[in-house]
Design an enzyme around this catalytic site. Structure first.
Site, PDB file in Angstrom:
ATOM      1  N   LEU A 154       0.903  -1.269   0.088  1.00 38.03           N
ATOM      2  CA  LEU A 154      -0.044  -0.005  -0.021  1.00 38.03           C
ATOM      3  C   LEU A 154       0.778   1.085   0.045  1.00 38.03           C
ATOM      4  O   LEU A 154       2.015   1.239   0.475  1.00 38.03           O
ATOM      5  CB  LEU A 154      -0.832   0.106   1.274  1.00 38.03           C
ATOM      6  CG  LEU A 154      -0.558   0.233   2.719  1.00 38.03           C
ATOM      7  CD1 LEU A 154      -0.135   1.571   2.953  1.00 38.03           C
ATOM      8  CD2 LEU A 154      -1.353  -0.422   3.405  1.00 38.03           C
ATOM      9  N   ARG A 155       0.571   2.360  -0.446  1.00 39.50           N
ATOM     10  CA  ARG A 155       0.854   3.403  -0.696  1.00 39.50           C
ATOM     11  C   ARG A 155       0.238   4.404   0.205  1.00 39.50           C
ATOM     12  O   ARG A 155      -1.094   4.473   0.060  1.00 39.50           O
ATOM     13  CB  ARG A 155       1.113   4.303  -2.154  1.00 39.50           C
ATOM     14  CG  ARG A 155       1.988   3.300  -3.029  1.00 39.50           C
ATOM     15  CD  ARG A 155       1.743   3.627  -4.334  1.00 39.50           C
ATOM     16  NE  ARG A 155       0.174   3.337  -4.756  1.00 39.50           N
ATOM     17  CZ  ARG A 155      -0.252   3.472  -5.789  1.00 39.50           C
ATOM     18  NH1 ARG A 155       0.502   4.072  -6.848  1.00 39.50           N
ATOM     19  NH2 ARG A 155      -1.408   3.324  -6.158  1.00 39.50           N
ATOM     20  N   GLU A 156       0.931   5.324   1.217  1.00 35.97           N
ATOM     21  CA  GLU A 156       0.130   6.172   1.906  1.00 35.97           C
ATOM     22  C   GLU A 156      -0.615   7.293   0.822  1.00 35.97           C
ATOM     23  O   GLU A 156       0.035   7.626   0.103  1.00 35.97           O
ATOM     24  CB  GLU A 156       0.961   6.893   2.947  1.00 35.97           C
ATOM     25  CG  GLU A 156       1.370   5.996   4.033  1.00 35.97           C
ATOM     26  CD  GLU A 156       2.460   6.728   4.712  1.00 35.97           C
ATOM     27  OE1 GLU A 156       2.669   7.985   4.913  1.00 35.97           O
ATOM     28  OE2 GLU A 156       3.289   6.059   5.712  1.00 35.97           O
ATOM     29  N   LYS A 223       9.857  -7.616  -1.418  1.00 38.02           N
ATOM     30  CA  LYS A 223       9.421  -6.104  -0.776  1.00 38.02           C
ATOM     31  C   LYS A 223      10.578  -5.423  -1.174  1.00 38.02           C
ATOM     32  O   LYS A 223      10.587  -4.020  -1.427  1.00 38.02           O
ATOM     33  CB  LYS A 223       8.961  -6.449   0.578  1.00 38.02           C
ATOM     34  CG  LYS A 223       8.688  -5.017   1.186  1.00 38.02           C
ATOM     35  CD  LYS A 223       7.434  -4.297   0.518  1.00 38.02           C
ATOM     36  CE  LYS A 223       7.232  -2.925   1.185  1.00 38.02           C
ATOM     37  NZ  LYS A 223       6.318  -2.081   0.555  1.00 38.02           N
ATOM     38  N   PHE A 268       7.554   7.213 -10.933  1.00 39.71           N
ATOM     39  CA  PHE A 268       8.559   7.091 -10.384  1.00 39.71           C
ATOM     40  C   PHE A 268       9.801   7.847 -11.222  1.00 39.71           C
ATOM     41  O   PHE A 268      11.152   7.419 -10.899  1.00 39.71           O
ATOM     42  CB  PHE A 268       8.917   5.862  -9.447  1.00 39.71           C
ATOM     43  CG  PHE A 268       8.107   5.762  -8.251  1.00 39.71           C
ATOM     44  CD1 PHE A 268       6.741   5.333  -8.369  1.00 39.71           C
ATOM     45  CD2 PHE A 268       8.729   5.922  -6.917  1.00 39.71           C
ATOM     46  CE1 PHE A 268       6.144   5.259  -7.384  1.00 39.71           C
ATOM     47  CE2 PHE A 268       7.950   5.571  -5.772  1.00 39.71           C
ATOM     48  CZ  PHE A 268       6.713   5.371  -6.087  1.00 39.71           C
ATOM     49  N   GLY A 276      11.379  10.024   0.174  1.00 40.84           N
ATOM     50  CA  GLY A 276      11.289  10.027   1.729  1.00 40.84           C
ATOM     51  C   GLY A 276      10.419   9.175   2.042  1.00 40.84           C
ATOM     52  O   GLY A 276      10.011   8.211   1.337  1.00 40.84           O
ATOM     53  N   CYS A 279       9.240   4.304   4.025  1.00 42.57           N
ATOM     54  CA  CYS A 279       9.748   2.974   3.290  1.00 42.57           C
ATOM     55  C   CYS A 279      11.037   3.177   2.508  1.00 42.57           C
ATOM     56  O   CYS A 279      12.103   2.525   2.654  1.00 42.57           O
ATOM     57  CB  CYS A 279       8.442   2.402   2.166  1.00 42.57           C
ATOM     58  SG  CYS A 279       7.177   2.058   3.435  1.00 42.57           S
ATOM     59  N   LYS A 282      14.499   3.914   4.254  1.00 46.25           N
ATOM     60  CA  LYS A 282      14.812   2.806   5.127  1.00 46.25           C
ATOM     61  C   LYS A 282      15.180   1.589   4.504  1.00 46.25           C
ATOM     62  O   LYS A 282      15.960   0.593   4.714  1.00 46.25           O
ATOM     63  CB  LYS A 282      14.166   2.845   6.351  1.00 46.25           C
ATOM     64  CG  LYS A 282      12.759   2.007   6.318  1.00 46.25           C
ATOM     65  CD  LYS A 282      11.952   1.809   7.775  1.00 46.25           C
ATOM     66  CE  LYS A 282      10.660   1.300   7.366  1.00 46.25           C
ATOM     67  NZ  LYS A 282      10.684   0.095   6.682  1.00 46.25           N
TER      68      LYS A 282
HETATM   69  P1  NAD Z   1       3.798   2.980  12.062  1.00 43.34           P
HETATM   70  O1  NAD Z   1       5.074   3.543  13.030  1.00 43.34           O
HETATM   71  O2  NAD Z   1       2.834   3.876  11.597  1.00 43.34           O
HETATM   72  O3  NAD Z   1       3.027   2.026  12.697  1.00 43.34           O
HETATM   73  C1  NAD Z   1       3.778   0.911  13.606  1.00 43.34           C
HETATM   74  C2  NAD Z   1       2.930   0.506  14.903  1.00 43.34           C
HETATM   75  O4  NAD Z   1       3.516  -0.619  15.578  1.00 43.34           O
HETATM   76  C3  NAD Z   1       2.876   1.885  16.012  1.00 43.34           C
HETATM   77  O5  NAD Z   1       1.540   2.375  16.309  1.00 43.34           O
HETATM   78  C4  NAD Z   1       3.610   1.346  17.092  1.00 43.34           C
HETATM   79  O6  NAD Z   1       3.318   1.741  18.422  1.00 43.34           O
HETATM   80  C5  NAD Z   1       3.359  -0.142  17.005  1.00 43.34           C
HETATM   81  N1  NAD Z   1       4.366  -1.076  17.575  1.00 43.34           N
HETATM   82  C6  NAD Z   1       5.608  -0.701  17.673  1.00 43.34           C
HETATM   83  N2  NAD Z   1       6.244  -1.960  18.585  1.00 43.34           N
HETATM   84  C7  NAD Z   1       5.107  -2.561  18.941  1.00 43.34           C
HETATM   85  C8  NAD Z   1       5.126  -3.870  19.977  1.00 43.34           C
HETATM   86  N3  NAD Z   1       6.224  -4.222  20.559  1.00 43.34           N
HETATM   87  N4  NAD Z   1       3.740  -4.254  20.136  1.00 43.34           N
HETATM   88  C9  NAD Z   1       2.561  -3.852  19.684  1.00 43.34           C
HETATM   89  N5  NAD Z   1       2.765  -2.655  18.599  1.00 43.34           N
HETATM   90  C10 NAD Z   1       3.965  -2.040  18.634  1.00 43.34           C
HETATM   91  O7  NAD Z   1       4.696   2.147  11.082  1.00 43.34           O
HETATM   92  P2  NAD Z   1       3.924   1.742   9.539  1.00 43.34           P
HETATM   93  O8  NAD Z   1       4.136   3.046   8.642  1.00 43.34           O
HETATM   94  O9  NAD Z   1       2.415   1.420   9.574  1.00 43.34           O
HETATM   95  O10 NAD Z   1       4.756   0.731   9.044  1.00 43.34           O
HETATM   96  C11 NAD Z   1       4.810  -0.543   9.645  1.00 43.34           C
HETATM   97  C12 NAD Z   1       5.607  -1.500   8.915  1.00 43.34           C
HETATM   98  O11 NAD Z   1       4.953  -1.567   7.545  1.00 43.34           O
HETATM   99  C13 NAD Z   1       7.131  -1.190   8.675  1.00 43.34           C
HETATM  100  O12 NAD Z   1       8.047  -2.077   8.579  1.00 43.34           O
HETATM  101  C14 NAD Z   1       7.165  -0.405   7.296  1.00 43.34           C
HETATM  102  O13 NAD Z   1       8.361  -0.582   6.688  1.00 43.34           O
HETATM  103  C15 NAD Z   1       5.980  -1.264   6.590  1.00 43.34           C
HETATM  104  N6  NAD Z   1       5.528  -0.583   5.406  1.00 43.34           N
HETATM  105  C16 NAD Z   1       4.876   0.774   5.761  1.00 43.34           C
HETATM  106  C17 NAD Z   1       4.125   1.268   4.363  1.00 43.34           C
HETATM  107  C18 NAD Z   1       3.874   2.756   4.483  1.00 43.34           C
HETATM  108  O14 NAD Z   1       3.505   3.123   3.670  1.00 43.34           O
HETATM  109  N7  NAD Z   1       3.987   3.303   5.802  1.00 43.34           N
HETATM  110  C19 NAD Z   1       3.868   0.464   3.322  1.00 43.34           C
HETATM  111  C20 NAD Z   1       4.385  -0.804   3.234  1.00 43.34           C
HETATM  112  C21 NAD Z   1       4.877  -1.706   4.428  1.00 43.34           C
END
Ligand code: NAD
Length: 460
Positions: A154-156, A223, A268, A276, A279, A282
């Protein structure tokens, strides 16, 4: 199947709400109690288009619930999606502390068989460690905890559509049962048969997604490989832009033609301040670290990163070129989020650029349609304004740092009248430079030298 989602951030909340919307019973949990308390009241801690309506609707239907008690969520489920954060450590490695904590908790709490699904982005071979941790910490002999990988694409900004209408669903599994269970969970999406919650606002007509079953290691690697390739395309476009500036070509014309080639594709290839968010930066770093660890030279990615970091330097150089001295100048910045339609400022180039401007002694005024609250917490010393016009008032330069459509739609004549010096530096190649110049602006962007006004070269 009863589903638990651990981690209710951008990915977890969308996953939980979307799985509920296709008919599952979902319980979401997070270690951040304050976040859960808000969610229980139907208040979202993040902005994602359509998500608030979806969450409240599913809560009302009692298909979606929240609890701060992670143990309760685990105990009450058959399948658990791990959606916790995997932020970068100082050395670029993904910090897997949260994954480890969750694994130990699942192992100690579980008294019945469960499918544990990694949705967080993790380096290849994490699944093996996860499996080991689940086994070592299990307190109930004979409780089978199987592991699968299901990377999220998913993309924000378009997260709900991306989740419900994906091009592909990748699952990495070790056994038939895990593949079968995941297929059941995703069945409505695979068949594209569900009441689409976004339909009224224009849900795309999509073909059925491809179901890709791989090993866990491959799924994890896919991924990182996807995101690194996207990052590579952006850095490629940015080097092209630099080249265009030197040989008097226009990068928009070049990338439009290049992108028409189906082997390359149009996405892209946007030149500007660079990538930035939580995703791409990092994931490139973590992929590089993985390659280093196993002795594979992935210098190509180091270059991608280097080019990306250089974009901020290039923007500061453009500002200095135009303003001569940065110290003491009033600079307006439009856009704080790392991209439009989100409030996420994590690793946002806009934030990095503002920090540099503050360090150079400029006064910065800023505005973003959604990211003000999050930006305030990471940017002391900035004057936050209520709209674009307030930002522009009295400034020596206005910078476009995020490509919000709202900025394109501004009354640029009005902005021109309010600025101390009508100078626009477009970090996202968002605006029509010719139109702005016709209004009397000095204008610069990335890789479009024909749009630069002669009087830009004040410092030359
Ligand atoms: P986020 O920081 O928005 O959400 C992570 C959540 O996990 C937070 O609410 C945090 O409080 C919770 N958390 C952390 N440690 C925890 C624990 N021990 N127990 C319970 N909850 C815990 O991050 P995100 O953007 O949702 O990304 C999450 C993962 O998905 C990452 O690995 C990211 O790379 C991946 N991802 C993100 C996106 C994106 O667009 N944001 C897209 C695809 C994949």
């Amino acid at each position: 199947m009863r589903i638990a989602v651990i981690g209710t951030g951008y990915v977890g909340l969308v996953t939980g709400a979307c799985l509920a919307s296709i008919g599952h019973e979902v319980i979401c949990t997070d270690c951040d109690e304050a976040k859960i308390r808000l969610l229980e009241k139907g208040i979202l801690p993040i902005f994602e288009p359509g998500l608030d309506t979806m969450v409240t609707a599913e809560m009302r239907k009692r298909r979606l619930a929240f609890t701060a008690d992670v143990r309760q969520a685990v105990a009450a489920s058959d399948a658990i999606f791990i959606c916790v954060g995997t932020p970068p450590m100082e050395n670029g490695d993904a910090d897997l502390t949260a994954i480890d904590q969750v694994a130990r908790l699942i192992a100690t709490v579980s008294r019945s068989p469960k499918l544990v699904i990694e949705k967080s982005t993790v380096p290849a071979q994490t699944g093996q460690k996860l499996k080991q941790a689940l086994k070592v910490y299990s307190r109930s002999a004979g409780t089978h905890l199987s592991v699968a990988s299901n990377p999220e694409y998913l993309r924000e900004g378009t997260a709900i559509d991306d989740f419900l209408h994906p091009e592909r669903i990748v699952i990495g599994v070790e056994d038939e049962a895990a593949a079968r269970d995941l297929k059941e969970i995703y069945r409505p999406i695979l068949d594209q048969r569900f009441d689409c919650p976004m339909h009224e606002s224009g849900c795309p007509e999509t073909t059925k997604p491809e179901w890709l079953v791989t090993t866990i290691n491959s799924a994890e690697l896919i991924k990182h490989a996807s995101n690194s390739f996207l990052a590579l395309k952006i850095s490629y476009a940015n080097v092209l832009a630099e080249l265009c500036e030197e040989v008097d070509a226009n990068v928009d014309e070049v990338t439009r033609a290049v992108g028409r080639d189906p082997r390359i594709g149009p996405h892209f290839l946007q030149a500007g301040l660079g990538f930035g968010g939580f995703c791409l930066p990092k994931d490139v770093q973590a992929f590089l670290r993985l390659a280093e660890r196993v002795g594979v030279d992935f210098g190509l990615l180091r270059e991608v990163e280097r080019v990306n970091k250089r974009q901020i330097d290039r923007m500061v150089a453009k500002i200095r070129q135009a303003l001569w001295v940065i110290r003491g100048k009033e600079i307006g910045v439009l856009g704080l989020a790392f991209k439009p339609n989100t409030d996420d400022v994590r690793f946002s180039p806009a934030i990095e650029l503002i920090r540099r401007l503050l360090m150079e002694g400029a006064s910065v005024r800023a505005y973003d349609p959604q990211a003000m609250e999050k930006a305030r917490t990471v940017l002391p010393g900035v004057q936050f304004c209520t709209n674009e016009y307030e930002v522009a008032t009295g400034t020596d330069a206005l910078i476009i740092a995020t490509e919000w459509a709202d900025f394109r739609a501004c009354d640029w004549q009005r902005i021109h009248a309010t600025m101390a010096r009508p100078l626009v530096l477009d970090g996202r190649n968002l605006l029509n430079g010719q139109k702005l110049r016709a209004l009397g602006f000095e204008y610069d962007s990335f890789g479009r030298p024909d749009l630069i006004a002669e009087k830009m070269s004040l410092a030359a």
